[in-house]
Design a protein around this motif. Structure first.
Motif, PDB file in Angstrom:
ATOM      1  N   LEU A  60       0.806  -1.224   0.000  1.00 34.09           N
ATOM      2  CA  LEU A  60       0.000   0.000   0.000  1.00 34.09           C
ATOM      3  C   LEU A  60       0.838   1.273   0.000  1.00 34.09           C
ATOM      4  O   LEU A  60       0.371   2.316  -0.435  1.00 34.09           O
ATOM      5  CB  LEU A  60      -0.936   0.017   1.214  1.00 34.09           C
ATOM      6  N   THR A  61       2.048   1.177   0.483  1.00 32.86           N
ATOM      7  CA  THR A  61       2.892   2.377   0.544  1.00 32.86           C
ATOM      8  C   THR A  61       3.982   2.355  -0.535  1.00 32.86           C
ATOM      9  O   THR A  61       4.978   3.051  -0.427  1.00 32.86           O
ATOM     10  CB  THR A  61       3.541   2.518   1.935  1.00 32.86           C
ATOM     11  N   SER A  62       3.765   1.560  -1.589  1.00 25.79           N
ATOM     12  CA  SER A  62       4.790   1.419  -2.638  1.00 25.79           C
ATOM     13  C   SER A  62       4.582   2.365  -3.810  1.00 25.79           C
ATOM     14  O   SER A  62       5.386   2.380  -4.738  1.00 25.79           O
ATOM     15  CB  SER A  62       4.801  -0.026  -3.161  1.00 25.79           C
ATOM     16  N   GLY A  63       3.510   3.161  -3.779  1.00 27.95           N
ATOM     17  CA  GLY A  63       3.191   4.023  -4.923  1.00 27.95           C
ATOM     18  C   GLY A  63       4.263   5.029  -5.262  1.00 27.95           C
ATOM     19  O   GLY A  63       4.422   5.413  -6.419  1.00 27.95           O
ATOM     20  N   ASP A  64       5.013   5.473  -4.240  1.00 28.20           N
ATOM     21  CA  ASP A  64       6.051   6.474  -4.502  1.00 28.20           C
ATOM     22  C   ASP A  64       7.453   5.928  -4.239  1.00 28.20           C
ATOM     23  O   ASP A  64       8.378   6.671  -3.944  1.00 28.20           O
ATOM     24  CB  ASP A  64       5.789   7.745  -3.677  1.00 28.20           C
ATOM     25  N   LYS A  65       7.592   4.582  -4.342  1.00 31.20           N
ATOM     26  CA  LYS A  65       8.878   3.955  -4.043  1.00 31.20           C
ATOM     27  C   LYS A  65       9.223   2.880  -5.077  1.00 31.20           C
ATOM     28  O   LYS A  65       8.395   2.518  -5.901  1.00 31.20           O
ATOM     29  CB  LYS A  65       8.834   3.311  -2.654  1.00 31.20           C
ATOM     30  N   ILE A  66      10.475   2.391  -4.994  1.00 30.63           N
ATOM     31  CA  ILE A  66      10.877   1.244  -5.816  1.00 30.63           C
ATOM     32  C   ILE A  66      10.898   0.037  -4.884  1.00 30.63           C
ATOM     33  O   ILE A  66      11.733  -0.041  -3.975  1.00 30.63           O
ATOM     34  CB  ILE A  66      12.275   1.474  -6.445  1.00 30.63           C
ATOM     35  N   ARG A  67       9.955  -0.872  -5.073  1.00 34.68           N
ATOM     36  CA  ARG A  67       9.829  -2.018  -4.172  1.00 34.68           C
ATOM     37  C   ARG A  67       9.694  -3.320  -4.944  1.00 34.68           C
ATOM     38  O   ARG A  67       9.336  -3.322  -6.123  1.00 34.68           O
ATOM     39  CB  ARG A  67       8.641  -1.813  -3.227  1.00 34.68           C
ATOM     40  N   PHE A  68       9.928  -4.426  -4.230  1.00 37.14           N
ATOM     41  CA  PHE A  68      10.028  -5.740  -4.870  1.00 37.14           C
ATOM     42  C   PHE A  68       8.885  -6.654  -4.429  1.00 37.14           C
ATOM     43  O   PHE A  68       8.589  -6.757  -3.245  1.00 37.14           O
ATOM     44  CB  PHE A  68      11.375  -6.383  -4.494  1.00 37.14           C
ATOM     45  N   PHE A  69       8.281  -7.316  -5.409  1.00 37.88           N
ATOM     46  CA  PHE A  69       7.179  -8.244  -5.141  1.00 37.88           C
ATOM     47  C   PHE A  69       7.541  -9.587  -5.769  1.00 37.88           C
ATOM     48  O   PHE A  69       8.056  -9.633  -6.888  1.00 37.88           O
ATOM     49  CB  PHE A  69       5.878  -7.691  -5.717  1.00 37.88           C
ATOM     50  N   PHE A  70       7.259 -10.655  -5.030  1.00 37.69           N
ATOM     51  CA  PHE A  70       7.824 -11.952  -5.380  1.00 37.69           C
ATOM     52  C   PHE A  70       6.787 -12.961  -5.866  1.00 37.69           C
ATOM     53  O   PHE A  70       5.605 -12.852  -5.572  1.00 37.69           O
ATOM     54  CB  PHE A  70       8.573 -12.515  -4.160  1.00 37.69           C
ATOM     55  N   GLU A  71       7.285 -13.955  -6.614  1.00 36.95           N
ATOM     56  CA  GLU A  71       6.437 -15.065  -7.046  1.00 36.95           C
ATOM     57  C   GLU A  71       6.109 -15.952  -5.847  1.00 36.95           C
ATOM     58  O   GLU A  71       6.767 -15.874  -4.803  1.00 36.95           O
ATOM     59  CB  GLU A  71       7.174 -15.897  -8.115  1.00 36.95           C
ATOM     60  N   LYS A  72       5.103 -16.803  -6.035  1.00 41.01           N
ATOM     61  CA  LYS A  72       4.751 -17.755  -4.979  1.00 41.01           C
ATOM     62  C   LYS A  72       5.802 -18.848  -4.885  1.00 41.01           C
ATOM     63  O   LYS A  72       6.367 -19.256  -5.891  1.00 41.01           O
ATOM     64  CB  LYS A  72       3.415 -18.417  -5.327  1.00 41.01           C
ATOM     65  N   GLY A  73       6.010 -19.310  -3.670  1.00 38.97           N
ATOM     66  CA  GLY A  73       6.853 -20.489  -3.475  1.00 38.97           C
ATOM     67  C   GLY A  73       8.340 -20.271  -3.666  1.00 38.97           C
ATOM     68  O   GLY A  73       9.076 -21.233  -3.873  1.00 38.97           O
ATOM     69  N   VAL A  74       8.792 -19.015  -3.616  1.00 32.57           N
ATOM     70  CA  VAL A  74      10.234 -18.788  -3.800  1.00 32.57           C
ATOM     71  C   VAL A  74      10.972 -18.686  -2.457  1.00 32.57           C
ATOM     72  O   VAL A  74      12.193 -18.670  -2.429  1.00 32.57           O
ATOM     73  CB  VAL A  74      10.527 -17.534  -4.653  1.00 32.57           C
ATOM     74  N   PHE A  75      10.211 -18.620  -1.351  1.00 37.41           N
ATOM     75  CA  PHE A  75      10.816 -18.565  -0.023  1.00 37.41           C
ATOM     76  C   PHE A  75      10.475 -19.817   0.769  1.00 37.41           C
ATOM     77  O   PHE A  75       9.398 -20.379   0.605  1.00 37.41           O
ATOM     78  CB  PHE A  75      10.275 -17.360   0.767  1.00 37.41           C
ATOM     79  N   ASP A  76      11.383 -20.223   1.657  1.00 34.89           N
ATOM     80  CA  ASP A  76      11.026 -21.279   2.602  1.00 34.89           C
ATOM     81  C   ASP A  76      10.286 -20.638   3.784  1.00 34.89           C
ATOM     82  O   ASP A  76      10.037 -19.435   3.796  1.00 34.89           O
ATOM     83  CB  ASP A  76      12.266 -22.074   3.040  1.00 34.89           C
ATOM     84  N   LYS A  77       9.926 -21.473   4.755  1.00 38.53           N
ATOM     85  CA  LYS A  77       9.133 -20.986   5.900  1.00 38.53           C
ATOM     86  C   LYS A  77       9.841 -19.861   6.654  1.00 38.53           C
ATOM     87  O   LYS A  77       9.219 -19.038   7.303  1.00 38.53           O
ATOM     88  CB  LYS A  77       8.840 -22.145   6.870  1.00 38.53           C
ATOM     89  N   LYS A  78      11.167 -19.842   6.567  1.00 36.91           N
ATOM     90  CA  LYS A  78      11.932 -18.829   7.304  1.00 36.91           C
ATOM     91  C   LYS A  78      12.200 -17.579   6.465  1.00 36.91           C
ATOM     92  O   LYS A  78      12.860 -16.653   6.918  1.00 36.91           O
ATOM     93  CB  LYS A  78      13.262 -19.428   7.774  1.00 36.91           C
ATOM     94  N   GLY A  79      11.693 -17.578   5.238  1.00 34.05           N
ATOM     95  CA  GLY A  79      11.897 -16.409   4.398  1.00 34.05           C
ATOM     96  C   GLY A  79      13.208 -16.380   3.653  1.00 34.05           C
ATOM     97  O   GLY A  79      13.641 -15.334   3.179  1.00 34.05           O
ATOM     98  N   ASN A  80      13.852 -17.533   3.522  1.00 31.09           N
ATOM     99  CA  ASN A  80      15.073 -17.611   2.722  1.00 31.09           C
ATOM    100  C   ASN A  80      14.730 -18.016   1.287  1.00 31.09           C
ATOM    101  O   ASN A  80      13.796 -18.774   1.065  1.00 31.09           O
ATOM    102  CB  ASN A  80      16.053 -18.636   3.321  1.00 31.09           C
TER     103      ASN A  80
END
Length: 291
Positions: free
Chosen positions: A71-91
């Protein structure tokens, strides 16, 4: 700088979309890809920002909406990821550069390379030939459409997300930085569907809601047989009317389908809906296209 011919203008008005092959040169495409590779290499992904992105409705509301990051990415450069690219710990389970769905939503404002392409003389000439008086850039995205991972984008109208009064004031500019084919998930359109009403809207939920956004109304039952595939070559620009129905399939190939896309709004005599998820900010009012 040449804009659209009468014939091209007529076709766009008739179909609600238009393909301009060869709008960017191979060098211009390469410069954008190179710049994105640099941005991704320098990407610092805080674990709480490892947001999975999906266009299935419930997922969209739950995951994107509940996340201030989106919601706060409209004025920023931010990253959005595909499904299933992280493990449970976010790696990362796959190389980071293969994990990204898109970068949004202000490359056009904050990155000099993207800013230059967005406001290029030929882009301004194109907008003028469409009769745009005071176009502003409302958002931009770099879409990766990763091999085997790049998900389906379900049929939609851009005005569902970027609503104006009156309608018909939003225009998508979609530039292929790699060939877009049937195999890697090219765009599909229903020609002439831009005359349709907008019956579904994504709006900001009231402050304090669990989800940051919600949907009002429902998507029309678009007839799948009416969609026409629109494969294009690297460097092509596709103009997309804010109400034309379009979609893309999952990328089933081993080649990505990278694209740079941004949206223009004719600001003269137009009200940007205060309910849209994306809002101009004090730091970044919507910049005029014409320089």
């Amino acid at each position: 700088m040449a804009g659209l011919s009468h014939e091209q203008l007529r076709k766009f008005q008739e179909d609600g979309y238009l393909v301009l092959e060869g709008f960017l040169s191979a060098d211009e495409c390469g410069a954008l890809q190179q710049r994105v590779a640099e941005i991704v290499a320098g990407m610092d992904v805080p674990p709480h920002c490892r947001v999975e992105f999906s266009t299935q409705e419930e997922e969209q509301v739950r995951v994107q909406g509940s996340t201030d990051y989106f919601l706060t990415s409209g004025d920023k450069i931010r990253f959005f990821f595909e499904k299933g690219v992280f493990d449970k710990k976010g790696n990362f389970l796959v190389p980071p550069e293969k994990s990204i769905n898109k970068i949004g939503h202000a490359l056009h404002a904050h990155d000099p390379v993207f800013k230059c392409v967005t406001h290029s003389p030929k882009m301004q000439a194109l907008a003028r030939s469409l009769g745009l008086q005071m176009p502003v850039v409302v958002q931009s995205m770099y879409i990766f459409k990763q091999p085997h991972l790049g998900g389906e984008v379900t049929p939609h109208q851009d005005a569902t997300f970027l609503y104006t009064e009156p309608l018909g004031r939003v225009l998508g500019v979609w530039i292929a930085l790699e060939d877009a084919t049937l195999e890697n998930g090219c765009l599909w359109f229903i020609p002439g569907s831009h005359t349709s009403e907008v019956t579904r809207r994504m709006v900001r939920a009231p402050a304090g809601s669990v989800t940051g956004t919600r949907f009002l109304g429902s998507e029309p039952d678009w007839d799948d047989n009416l969609f026409v595939p629109t494969p294009v070559q690297r460097g092509a620009l596709v103009l997309i009317h804010g109400q034309v129905a379009h979609k893309s399939a999952k990328n089933l190939s081993n080649r990505s389908r990278q694209a740079y896309t941004f949206h223009l709004m004719e600001s003269a005599g137009t009200t940007w809906s205060p309910e849209n998820w994306l809002q101009p900010t004090a730091e970044l009012p919507f910049p005029p296209l014409y320089t």
